[in-house]
Design an enzyme around this catalytic site. Structure first.
Site, mmCIF file in Angstrom:
data_model
loop_
_atom_site.group_PDB
_atom_site.id
_atom_site.type_symbol
_atom_site.label_atom_id
_atom_site.label_comp_id
_atom_site.label_asym_id
_atom_site.label_seq_id
_atom_site.Cartn_x
_atom_site.Cartn_y
_atom_site.Cartn_z
ATOM 1 N N CYS A 188 0.832 -1.146 -0.073
ATOM 2 C CA CYS A 188 -0.023 -0.091 0.033
ATOM 3 C C CYS A 188 0.810 1.063 -0.081
ATOM 4 O O CYS A 188 0.839 2.219 -0.859
ATOM 5 C CB CYS A 188 -0.848 0.013 1.224
ATOM 6 S SG CYS A 188 -1.685 1.677 1.727
ATOM 7 N N ASP A 189 1.934 1.248 0.821
ATOM 8 C CA ASP A 189 2.777 2.485 0.811
ATOM 9 C C ASP A 189 3.566 2.845 -0.333
ATOM 10 O O ASP A 189 3.666 4.035 -0.827
ATOM 11 C CB ASP A 189 3.956 2.153 2.035
ATOM 12 C CG ASP A 189 2.934 1.903 3.525
ATOM 13 O OD1 ASP A 189 2.825 3.067 4.146
ATOM 14 O OD2 ASP A 189 2.621 0.889 3.658
ATOM 15 N N GLN A 190 3.946 1.685 -0.991
ATOM 16 C CA GLN A 190 4.732 1.943 -2.034
ATOM 17 C C GLN A 190 3.843 2.492 -3.279
ATOM 18 O O GLN A 190 4.140 3.247 -3.939
ATOM 19 C CB GLN A 190 5.503 0.567 -2.502
ATOM 20 C CG GLN A 190 6.444 0.085 -1.588
ATOM 21 C CD GLN A 190 8.016 0.856 -1.742
ATOM 22 O OE1 GLN A 190 8.033 1.538 -2.947
ATOM 23 N NE2 GLN A 190 8.771 0.655 -0.732
ATOM 24 N N GLY A 193 3.010 6.107 -2.528
ATOM 25 C CA GLY A 193 4.100 6.961 -2.652
ATOM 26 C C GLY A 193 4.247 7.522 -4.264
ATOM 27 O O GLY A 193 4.660 8.245 -4.608
#
Length: 428
Positions: A188-190, A193
């Site tokens: 999710c974070d990648q 980003g």
């Protein structure tokens, strides 16, 4: 023995697309720092704004120290250094009036403010969009709230696992007979980003026409982009999509199969997929199993899929006799999509990764040469290799205040003495 990874230093690239752009990075955790890393690779000067007590003073793990220089765990934490490449480190205490005013002075000579707090935090600091745009009408304010700045979940906080669950990603991840699972990495974070970096570049391009603006990237909505097939399937059929592990909805064999352990590894695996009869025939040309070739259960794609569990048992018995790298080479040459399953240790030594310099080295003053992945895109005329390793904590506070803001030595000393700024890690 596996060869040692070749972590050659990245060459400098003086011509980058975002050269001349300055980003004030207020982000924490993973998603926001990833966005700032990408903007830095594209050439932006990224000032990572940290609180004077932001790093742990004790090692996060019991792993032995590998590196050189003073014993400062906060400067050699692997996660912190991974997420601080391409940046400079400035320590400001935004809870103080002088710290906020210093930050606003930086806003006046910057292009982007990037933050991933819950929506109320910047207002609590007195640094909401109205305050920033009053000091710099052309500033681009990028916010990455978990669920967005409106709606009933506006003020809720979450990290990647919570977004994975809320978005439906965890529901789809796992095996048919098991529970939902979190994806194995910070997926999710990648993803968030990358979305944030892309939307920031778009806002920079539009600034000559519309001036400054806000960019809102709800992490939940970023991940919803990844499950479109499941949502359309549910709408069309009325049935909830189910977890299928490594299986495919129509192709077989399709999965990850055990292989002969490679020297130094406790287990090894190979991924194999056959989407049609031609790839199945190609697999049989390497497998050379007469019984499987003549078995009517596997004569067509539909029959193979219906009997995929029986087929997988037979295939696993064969793949366990092979080195995964050698088998994947044979299958690829025959026309079968196949690949060894690699961990970080083997990936750093892989000839494809090394030949393209996909992961090179950045020289950190206390850790030495450390692996850093190249951006996934390559620009022929404006290359974007990583620029610099993670800075030492607060190493750039004084240079930034002196060179960018033009503060006098007396004013800088006053800010540091009062606790509004810091040139080293401070106790809270």
């Amino acid at each position: 023995m596996l060869p040692e990874p070749r972590l050659a230093p990245y060459p400098d690239s003086p011509c980058r697309p975002l050269s001349g752009i300055r980003v004030l990075d207020l982000t924490t955790a993973v998603a926001g720092p990833v966005a700032a890393i990408l903007l830095g690779a594209l050439g932006a000067e990224v000032l990572r704004i940290e609180t004077p007590w932001a790093r742990p003073r004790t090692p996060a793990t019991s792993q032995p120290y590998r590196g050189h220089g003073p014993d400062e765990p906060w400067n050699r934490d692997a996660r912190a250094n991974e997420l601080a490449i391409n940046k400079r480190s400035v320590a400001l205490n935004l809870t103080t009036t002088a710290g906020r005013e210093t930050f606003l002075d930086l806003v006046e000579c910057s292009d982007v403010v990037l933050e991933n707090y819950s929506p109320r935090v910047m207002g609590n600091f007195g640094l909401e969009w109205e305050a920033l745009s009053q000091r710099n009408p052309n500033i681009i304010y990028v916010a990455m709230p978990a669920f967005g700045k409106s709606g009933p979940w506006r003020d809720r906080i979450s990290y990647g696992p919570g977004i994975d669950a809320m978005s439906g990603m965890s529901w789809l991840t796992g095996y048919a007979d098991g529970s939902p699972l979190k994806p194995g990495n910070f997926y999710c974070d990648q993803n968030a980003g990358l979305h944030a970096a892309l939307s920031t570049v778009a806002a920079i391009m539009a600034r000559c026409r519309v001036g400054g603006q806000t960019v809102e990237l709800a992490m939940l909505e970023g991940e919803l982009q990844l499950i479109g097939e499941a949502m359309v399937g549910q709408q069309l059929s009325g049935r909830e999509p189910t977890r299928i592990g490594n299986e495919h909805t129509s192709a077989a064999p399709h999965g990850v199969y055990p292989a002969q352990p490679v020297l130094g590894d406790s287990d090894s695996w190979i991924a194999i997929a056959c989407r049609d009869d031609s790839e199945w025939e190609a697999l049989l040309s390497i497998w050379k199993n007469e019984a499987v070739s003549c078995d009517r259960r596997f004569a067509t794609g539909l029959r193979r899929w219906r009997h995929r569990y029986e087929l997988d048992v037979l295939l696993r018995a064969w793949t366990t006799k092979w080195n995964p790298v050698e088998l994947s080479e044979c299958l690829q040459q025959a026309g079968v999509p196949a690949s060894p399953v690699m961990g970080a240790r083997t990936l750093l030594r892989d000839e494809q990764v090394q030949s393209r310099h996909s992961v090179g080295g950045l020289e950190h003053p206390q850790v030495g040469l450390s692996p850093a992945p190249q951006a996934a895109f390559r620009l022929s005329e404006t290359p974007t290799p990583p620029k610099n390793a993670a800075p030492l904590f607060a190493a750039d506070t004084v240079p930034v205040l002196r060179e960018i803001l033009g503060y006098s030595e007396e004013r800088i000393a006053e800010l540091i003495t009062s606790g509004a700024a810091s040139d080293r890690l401070r106790p809270r």
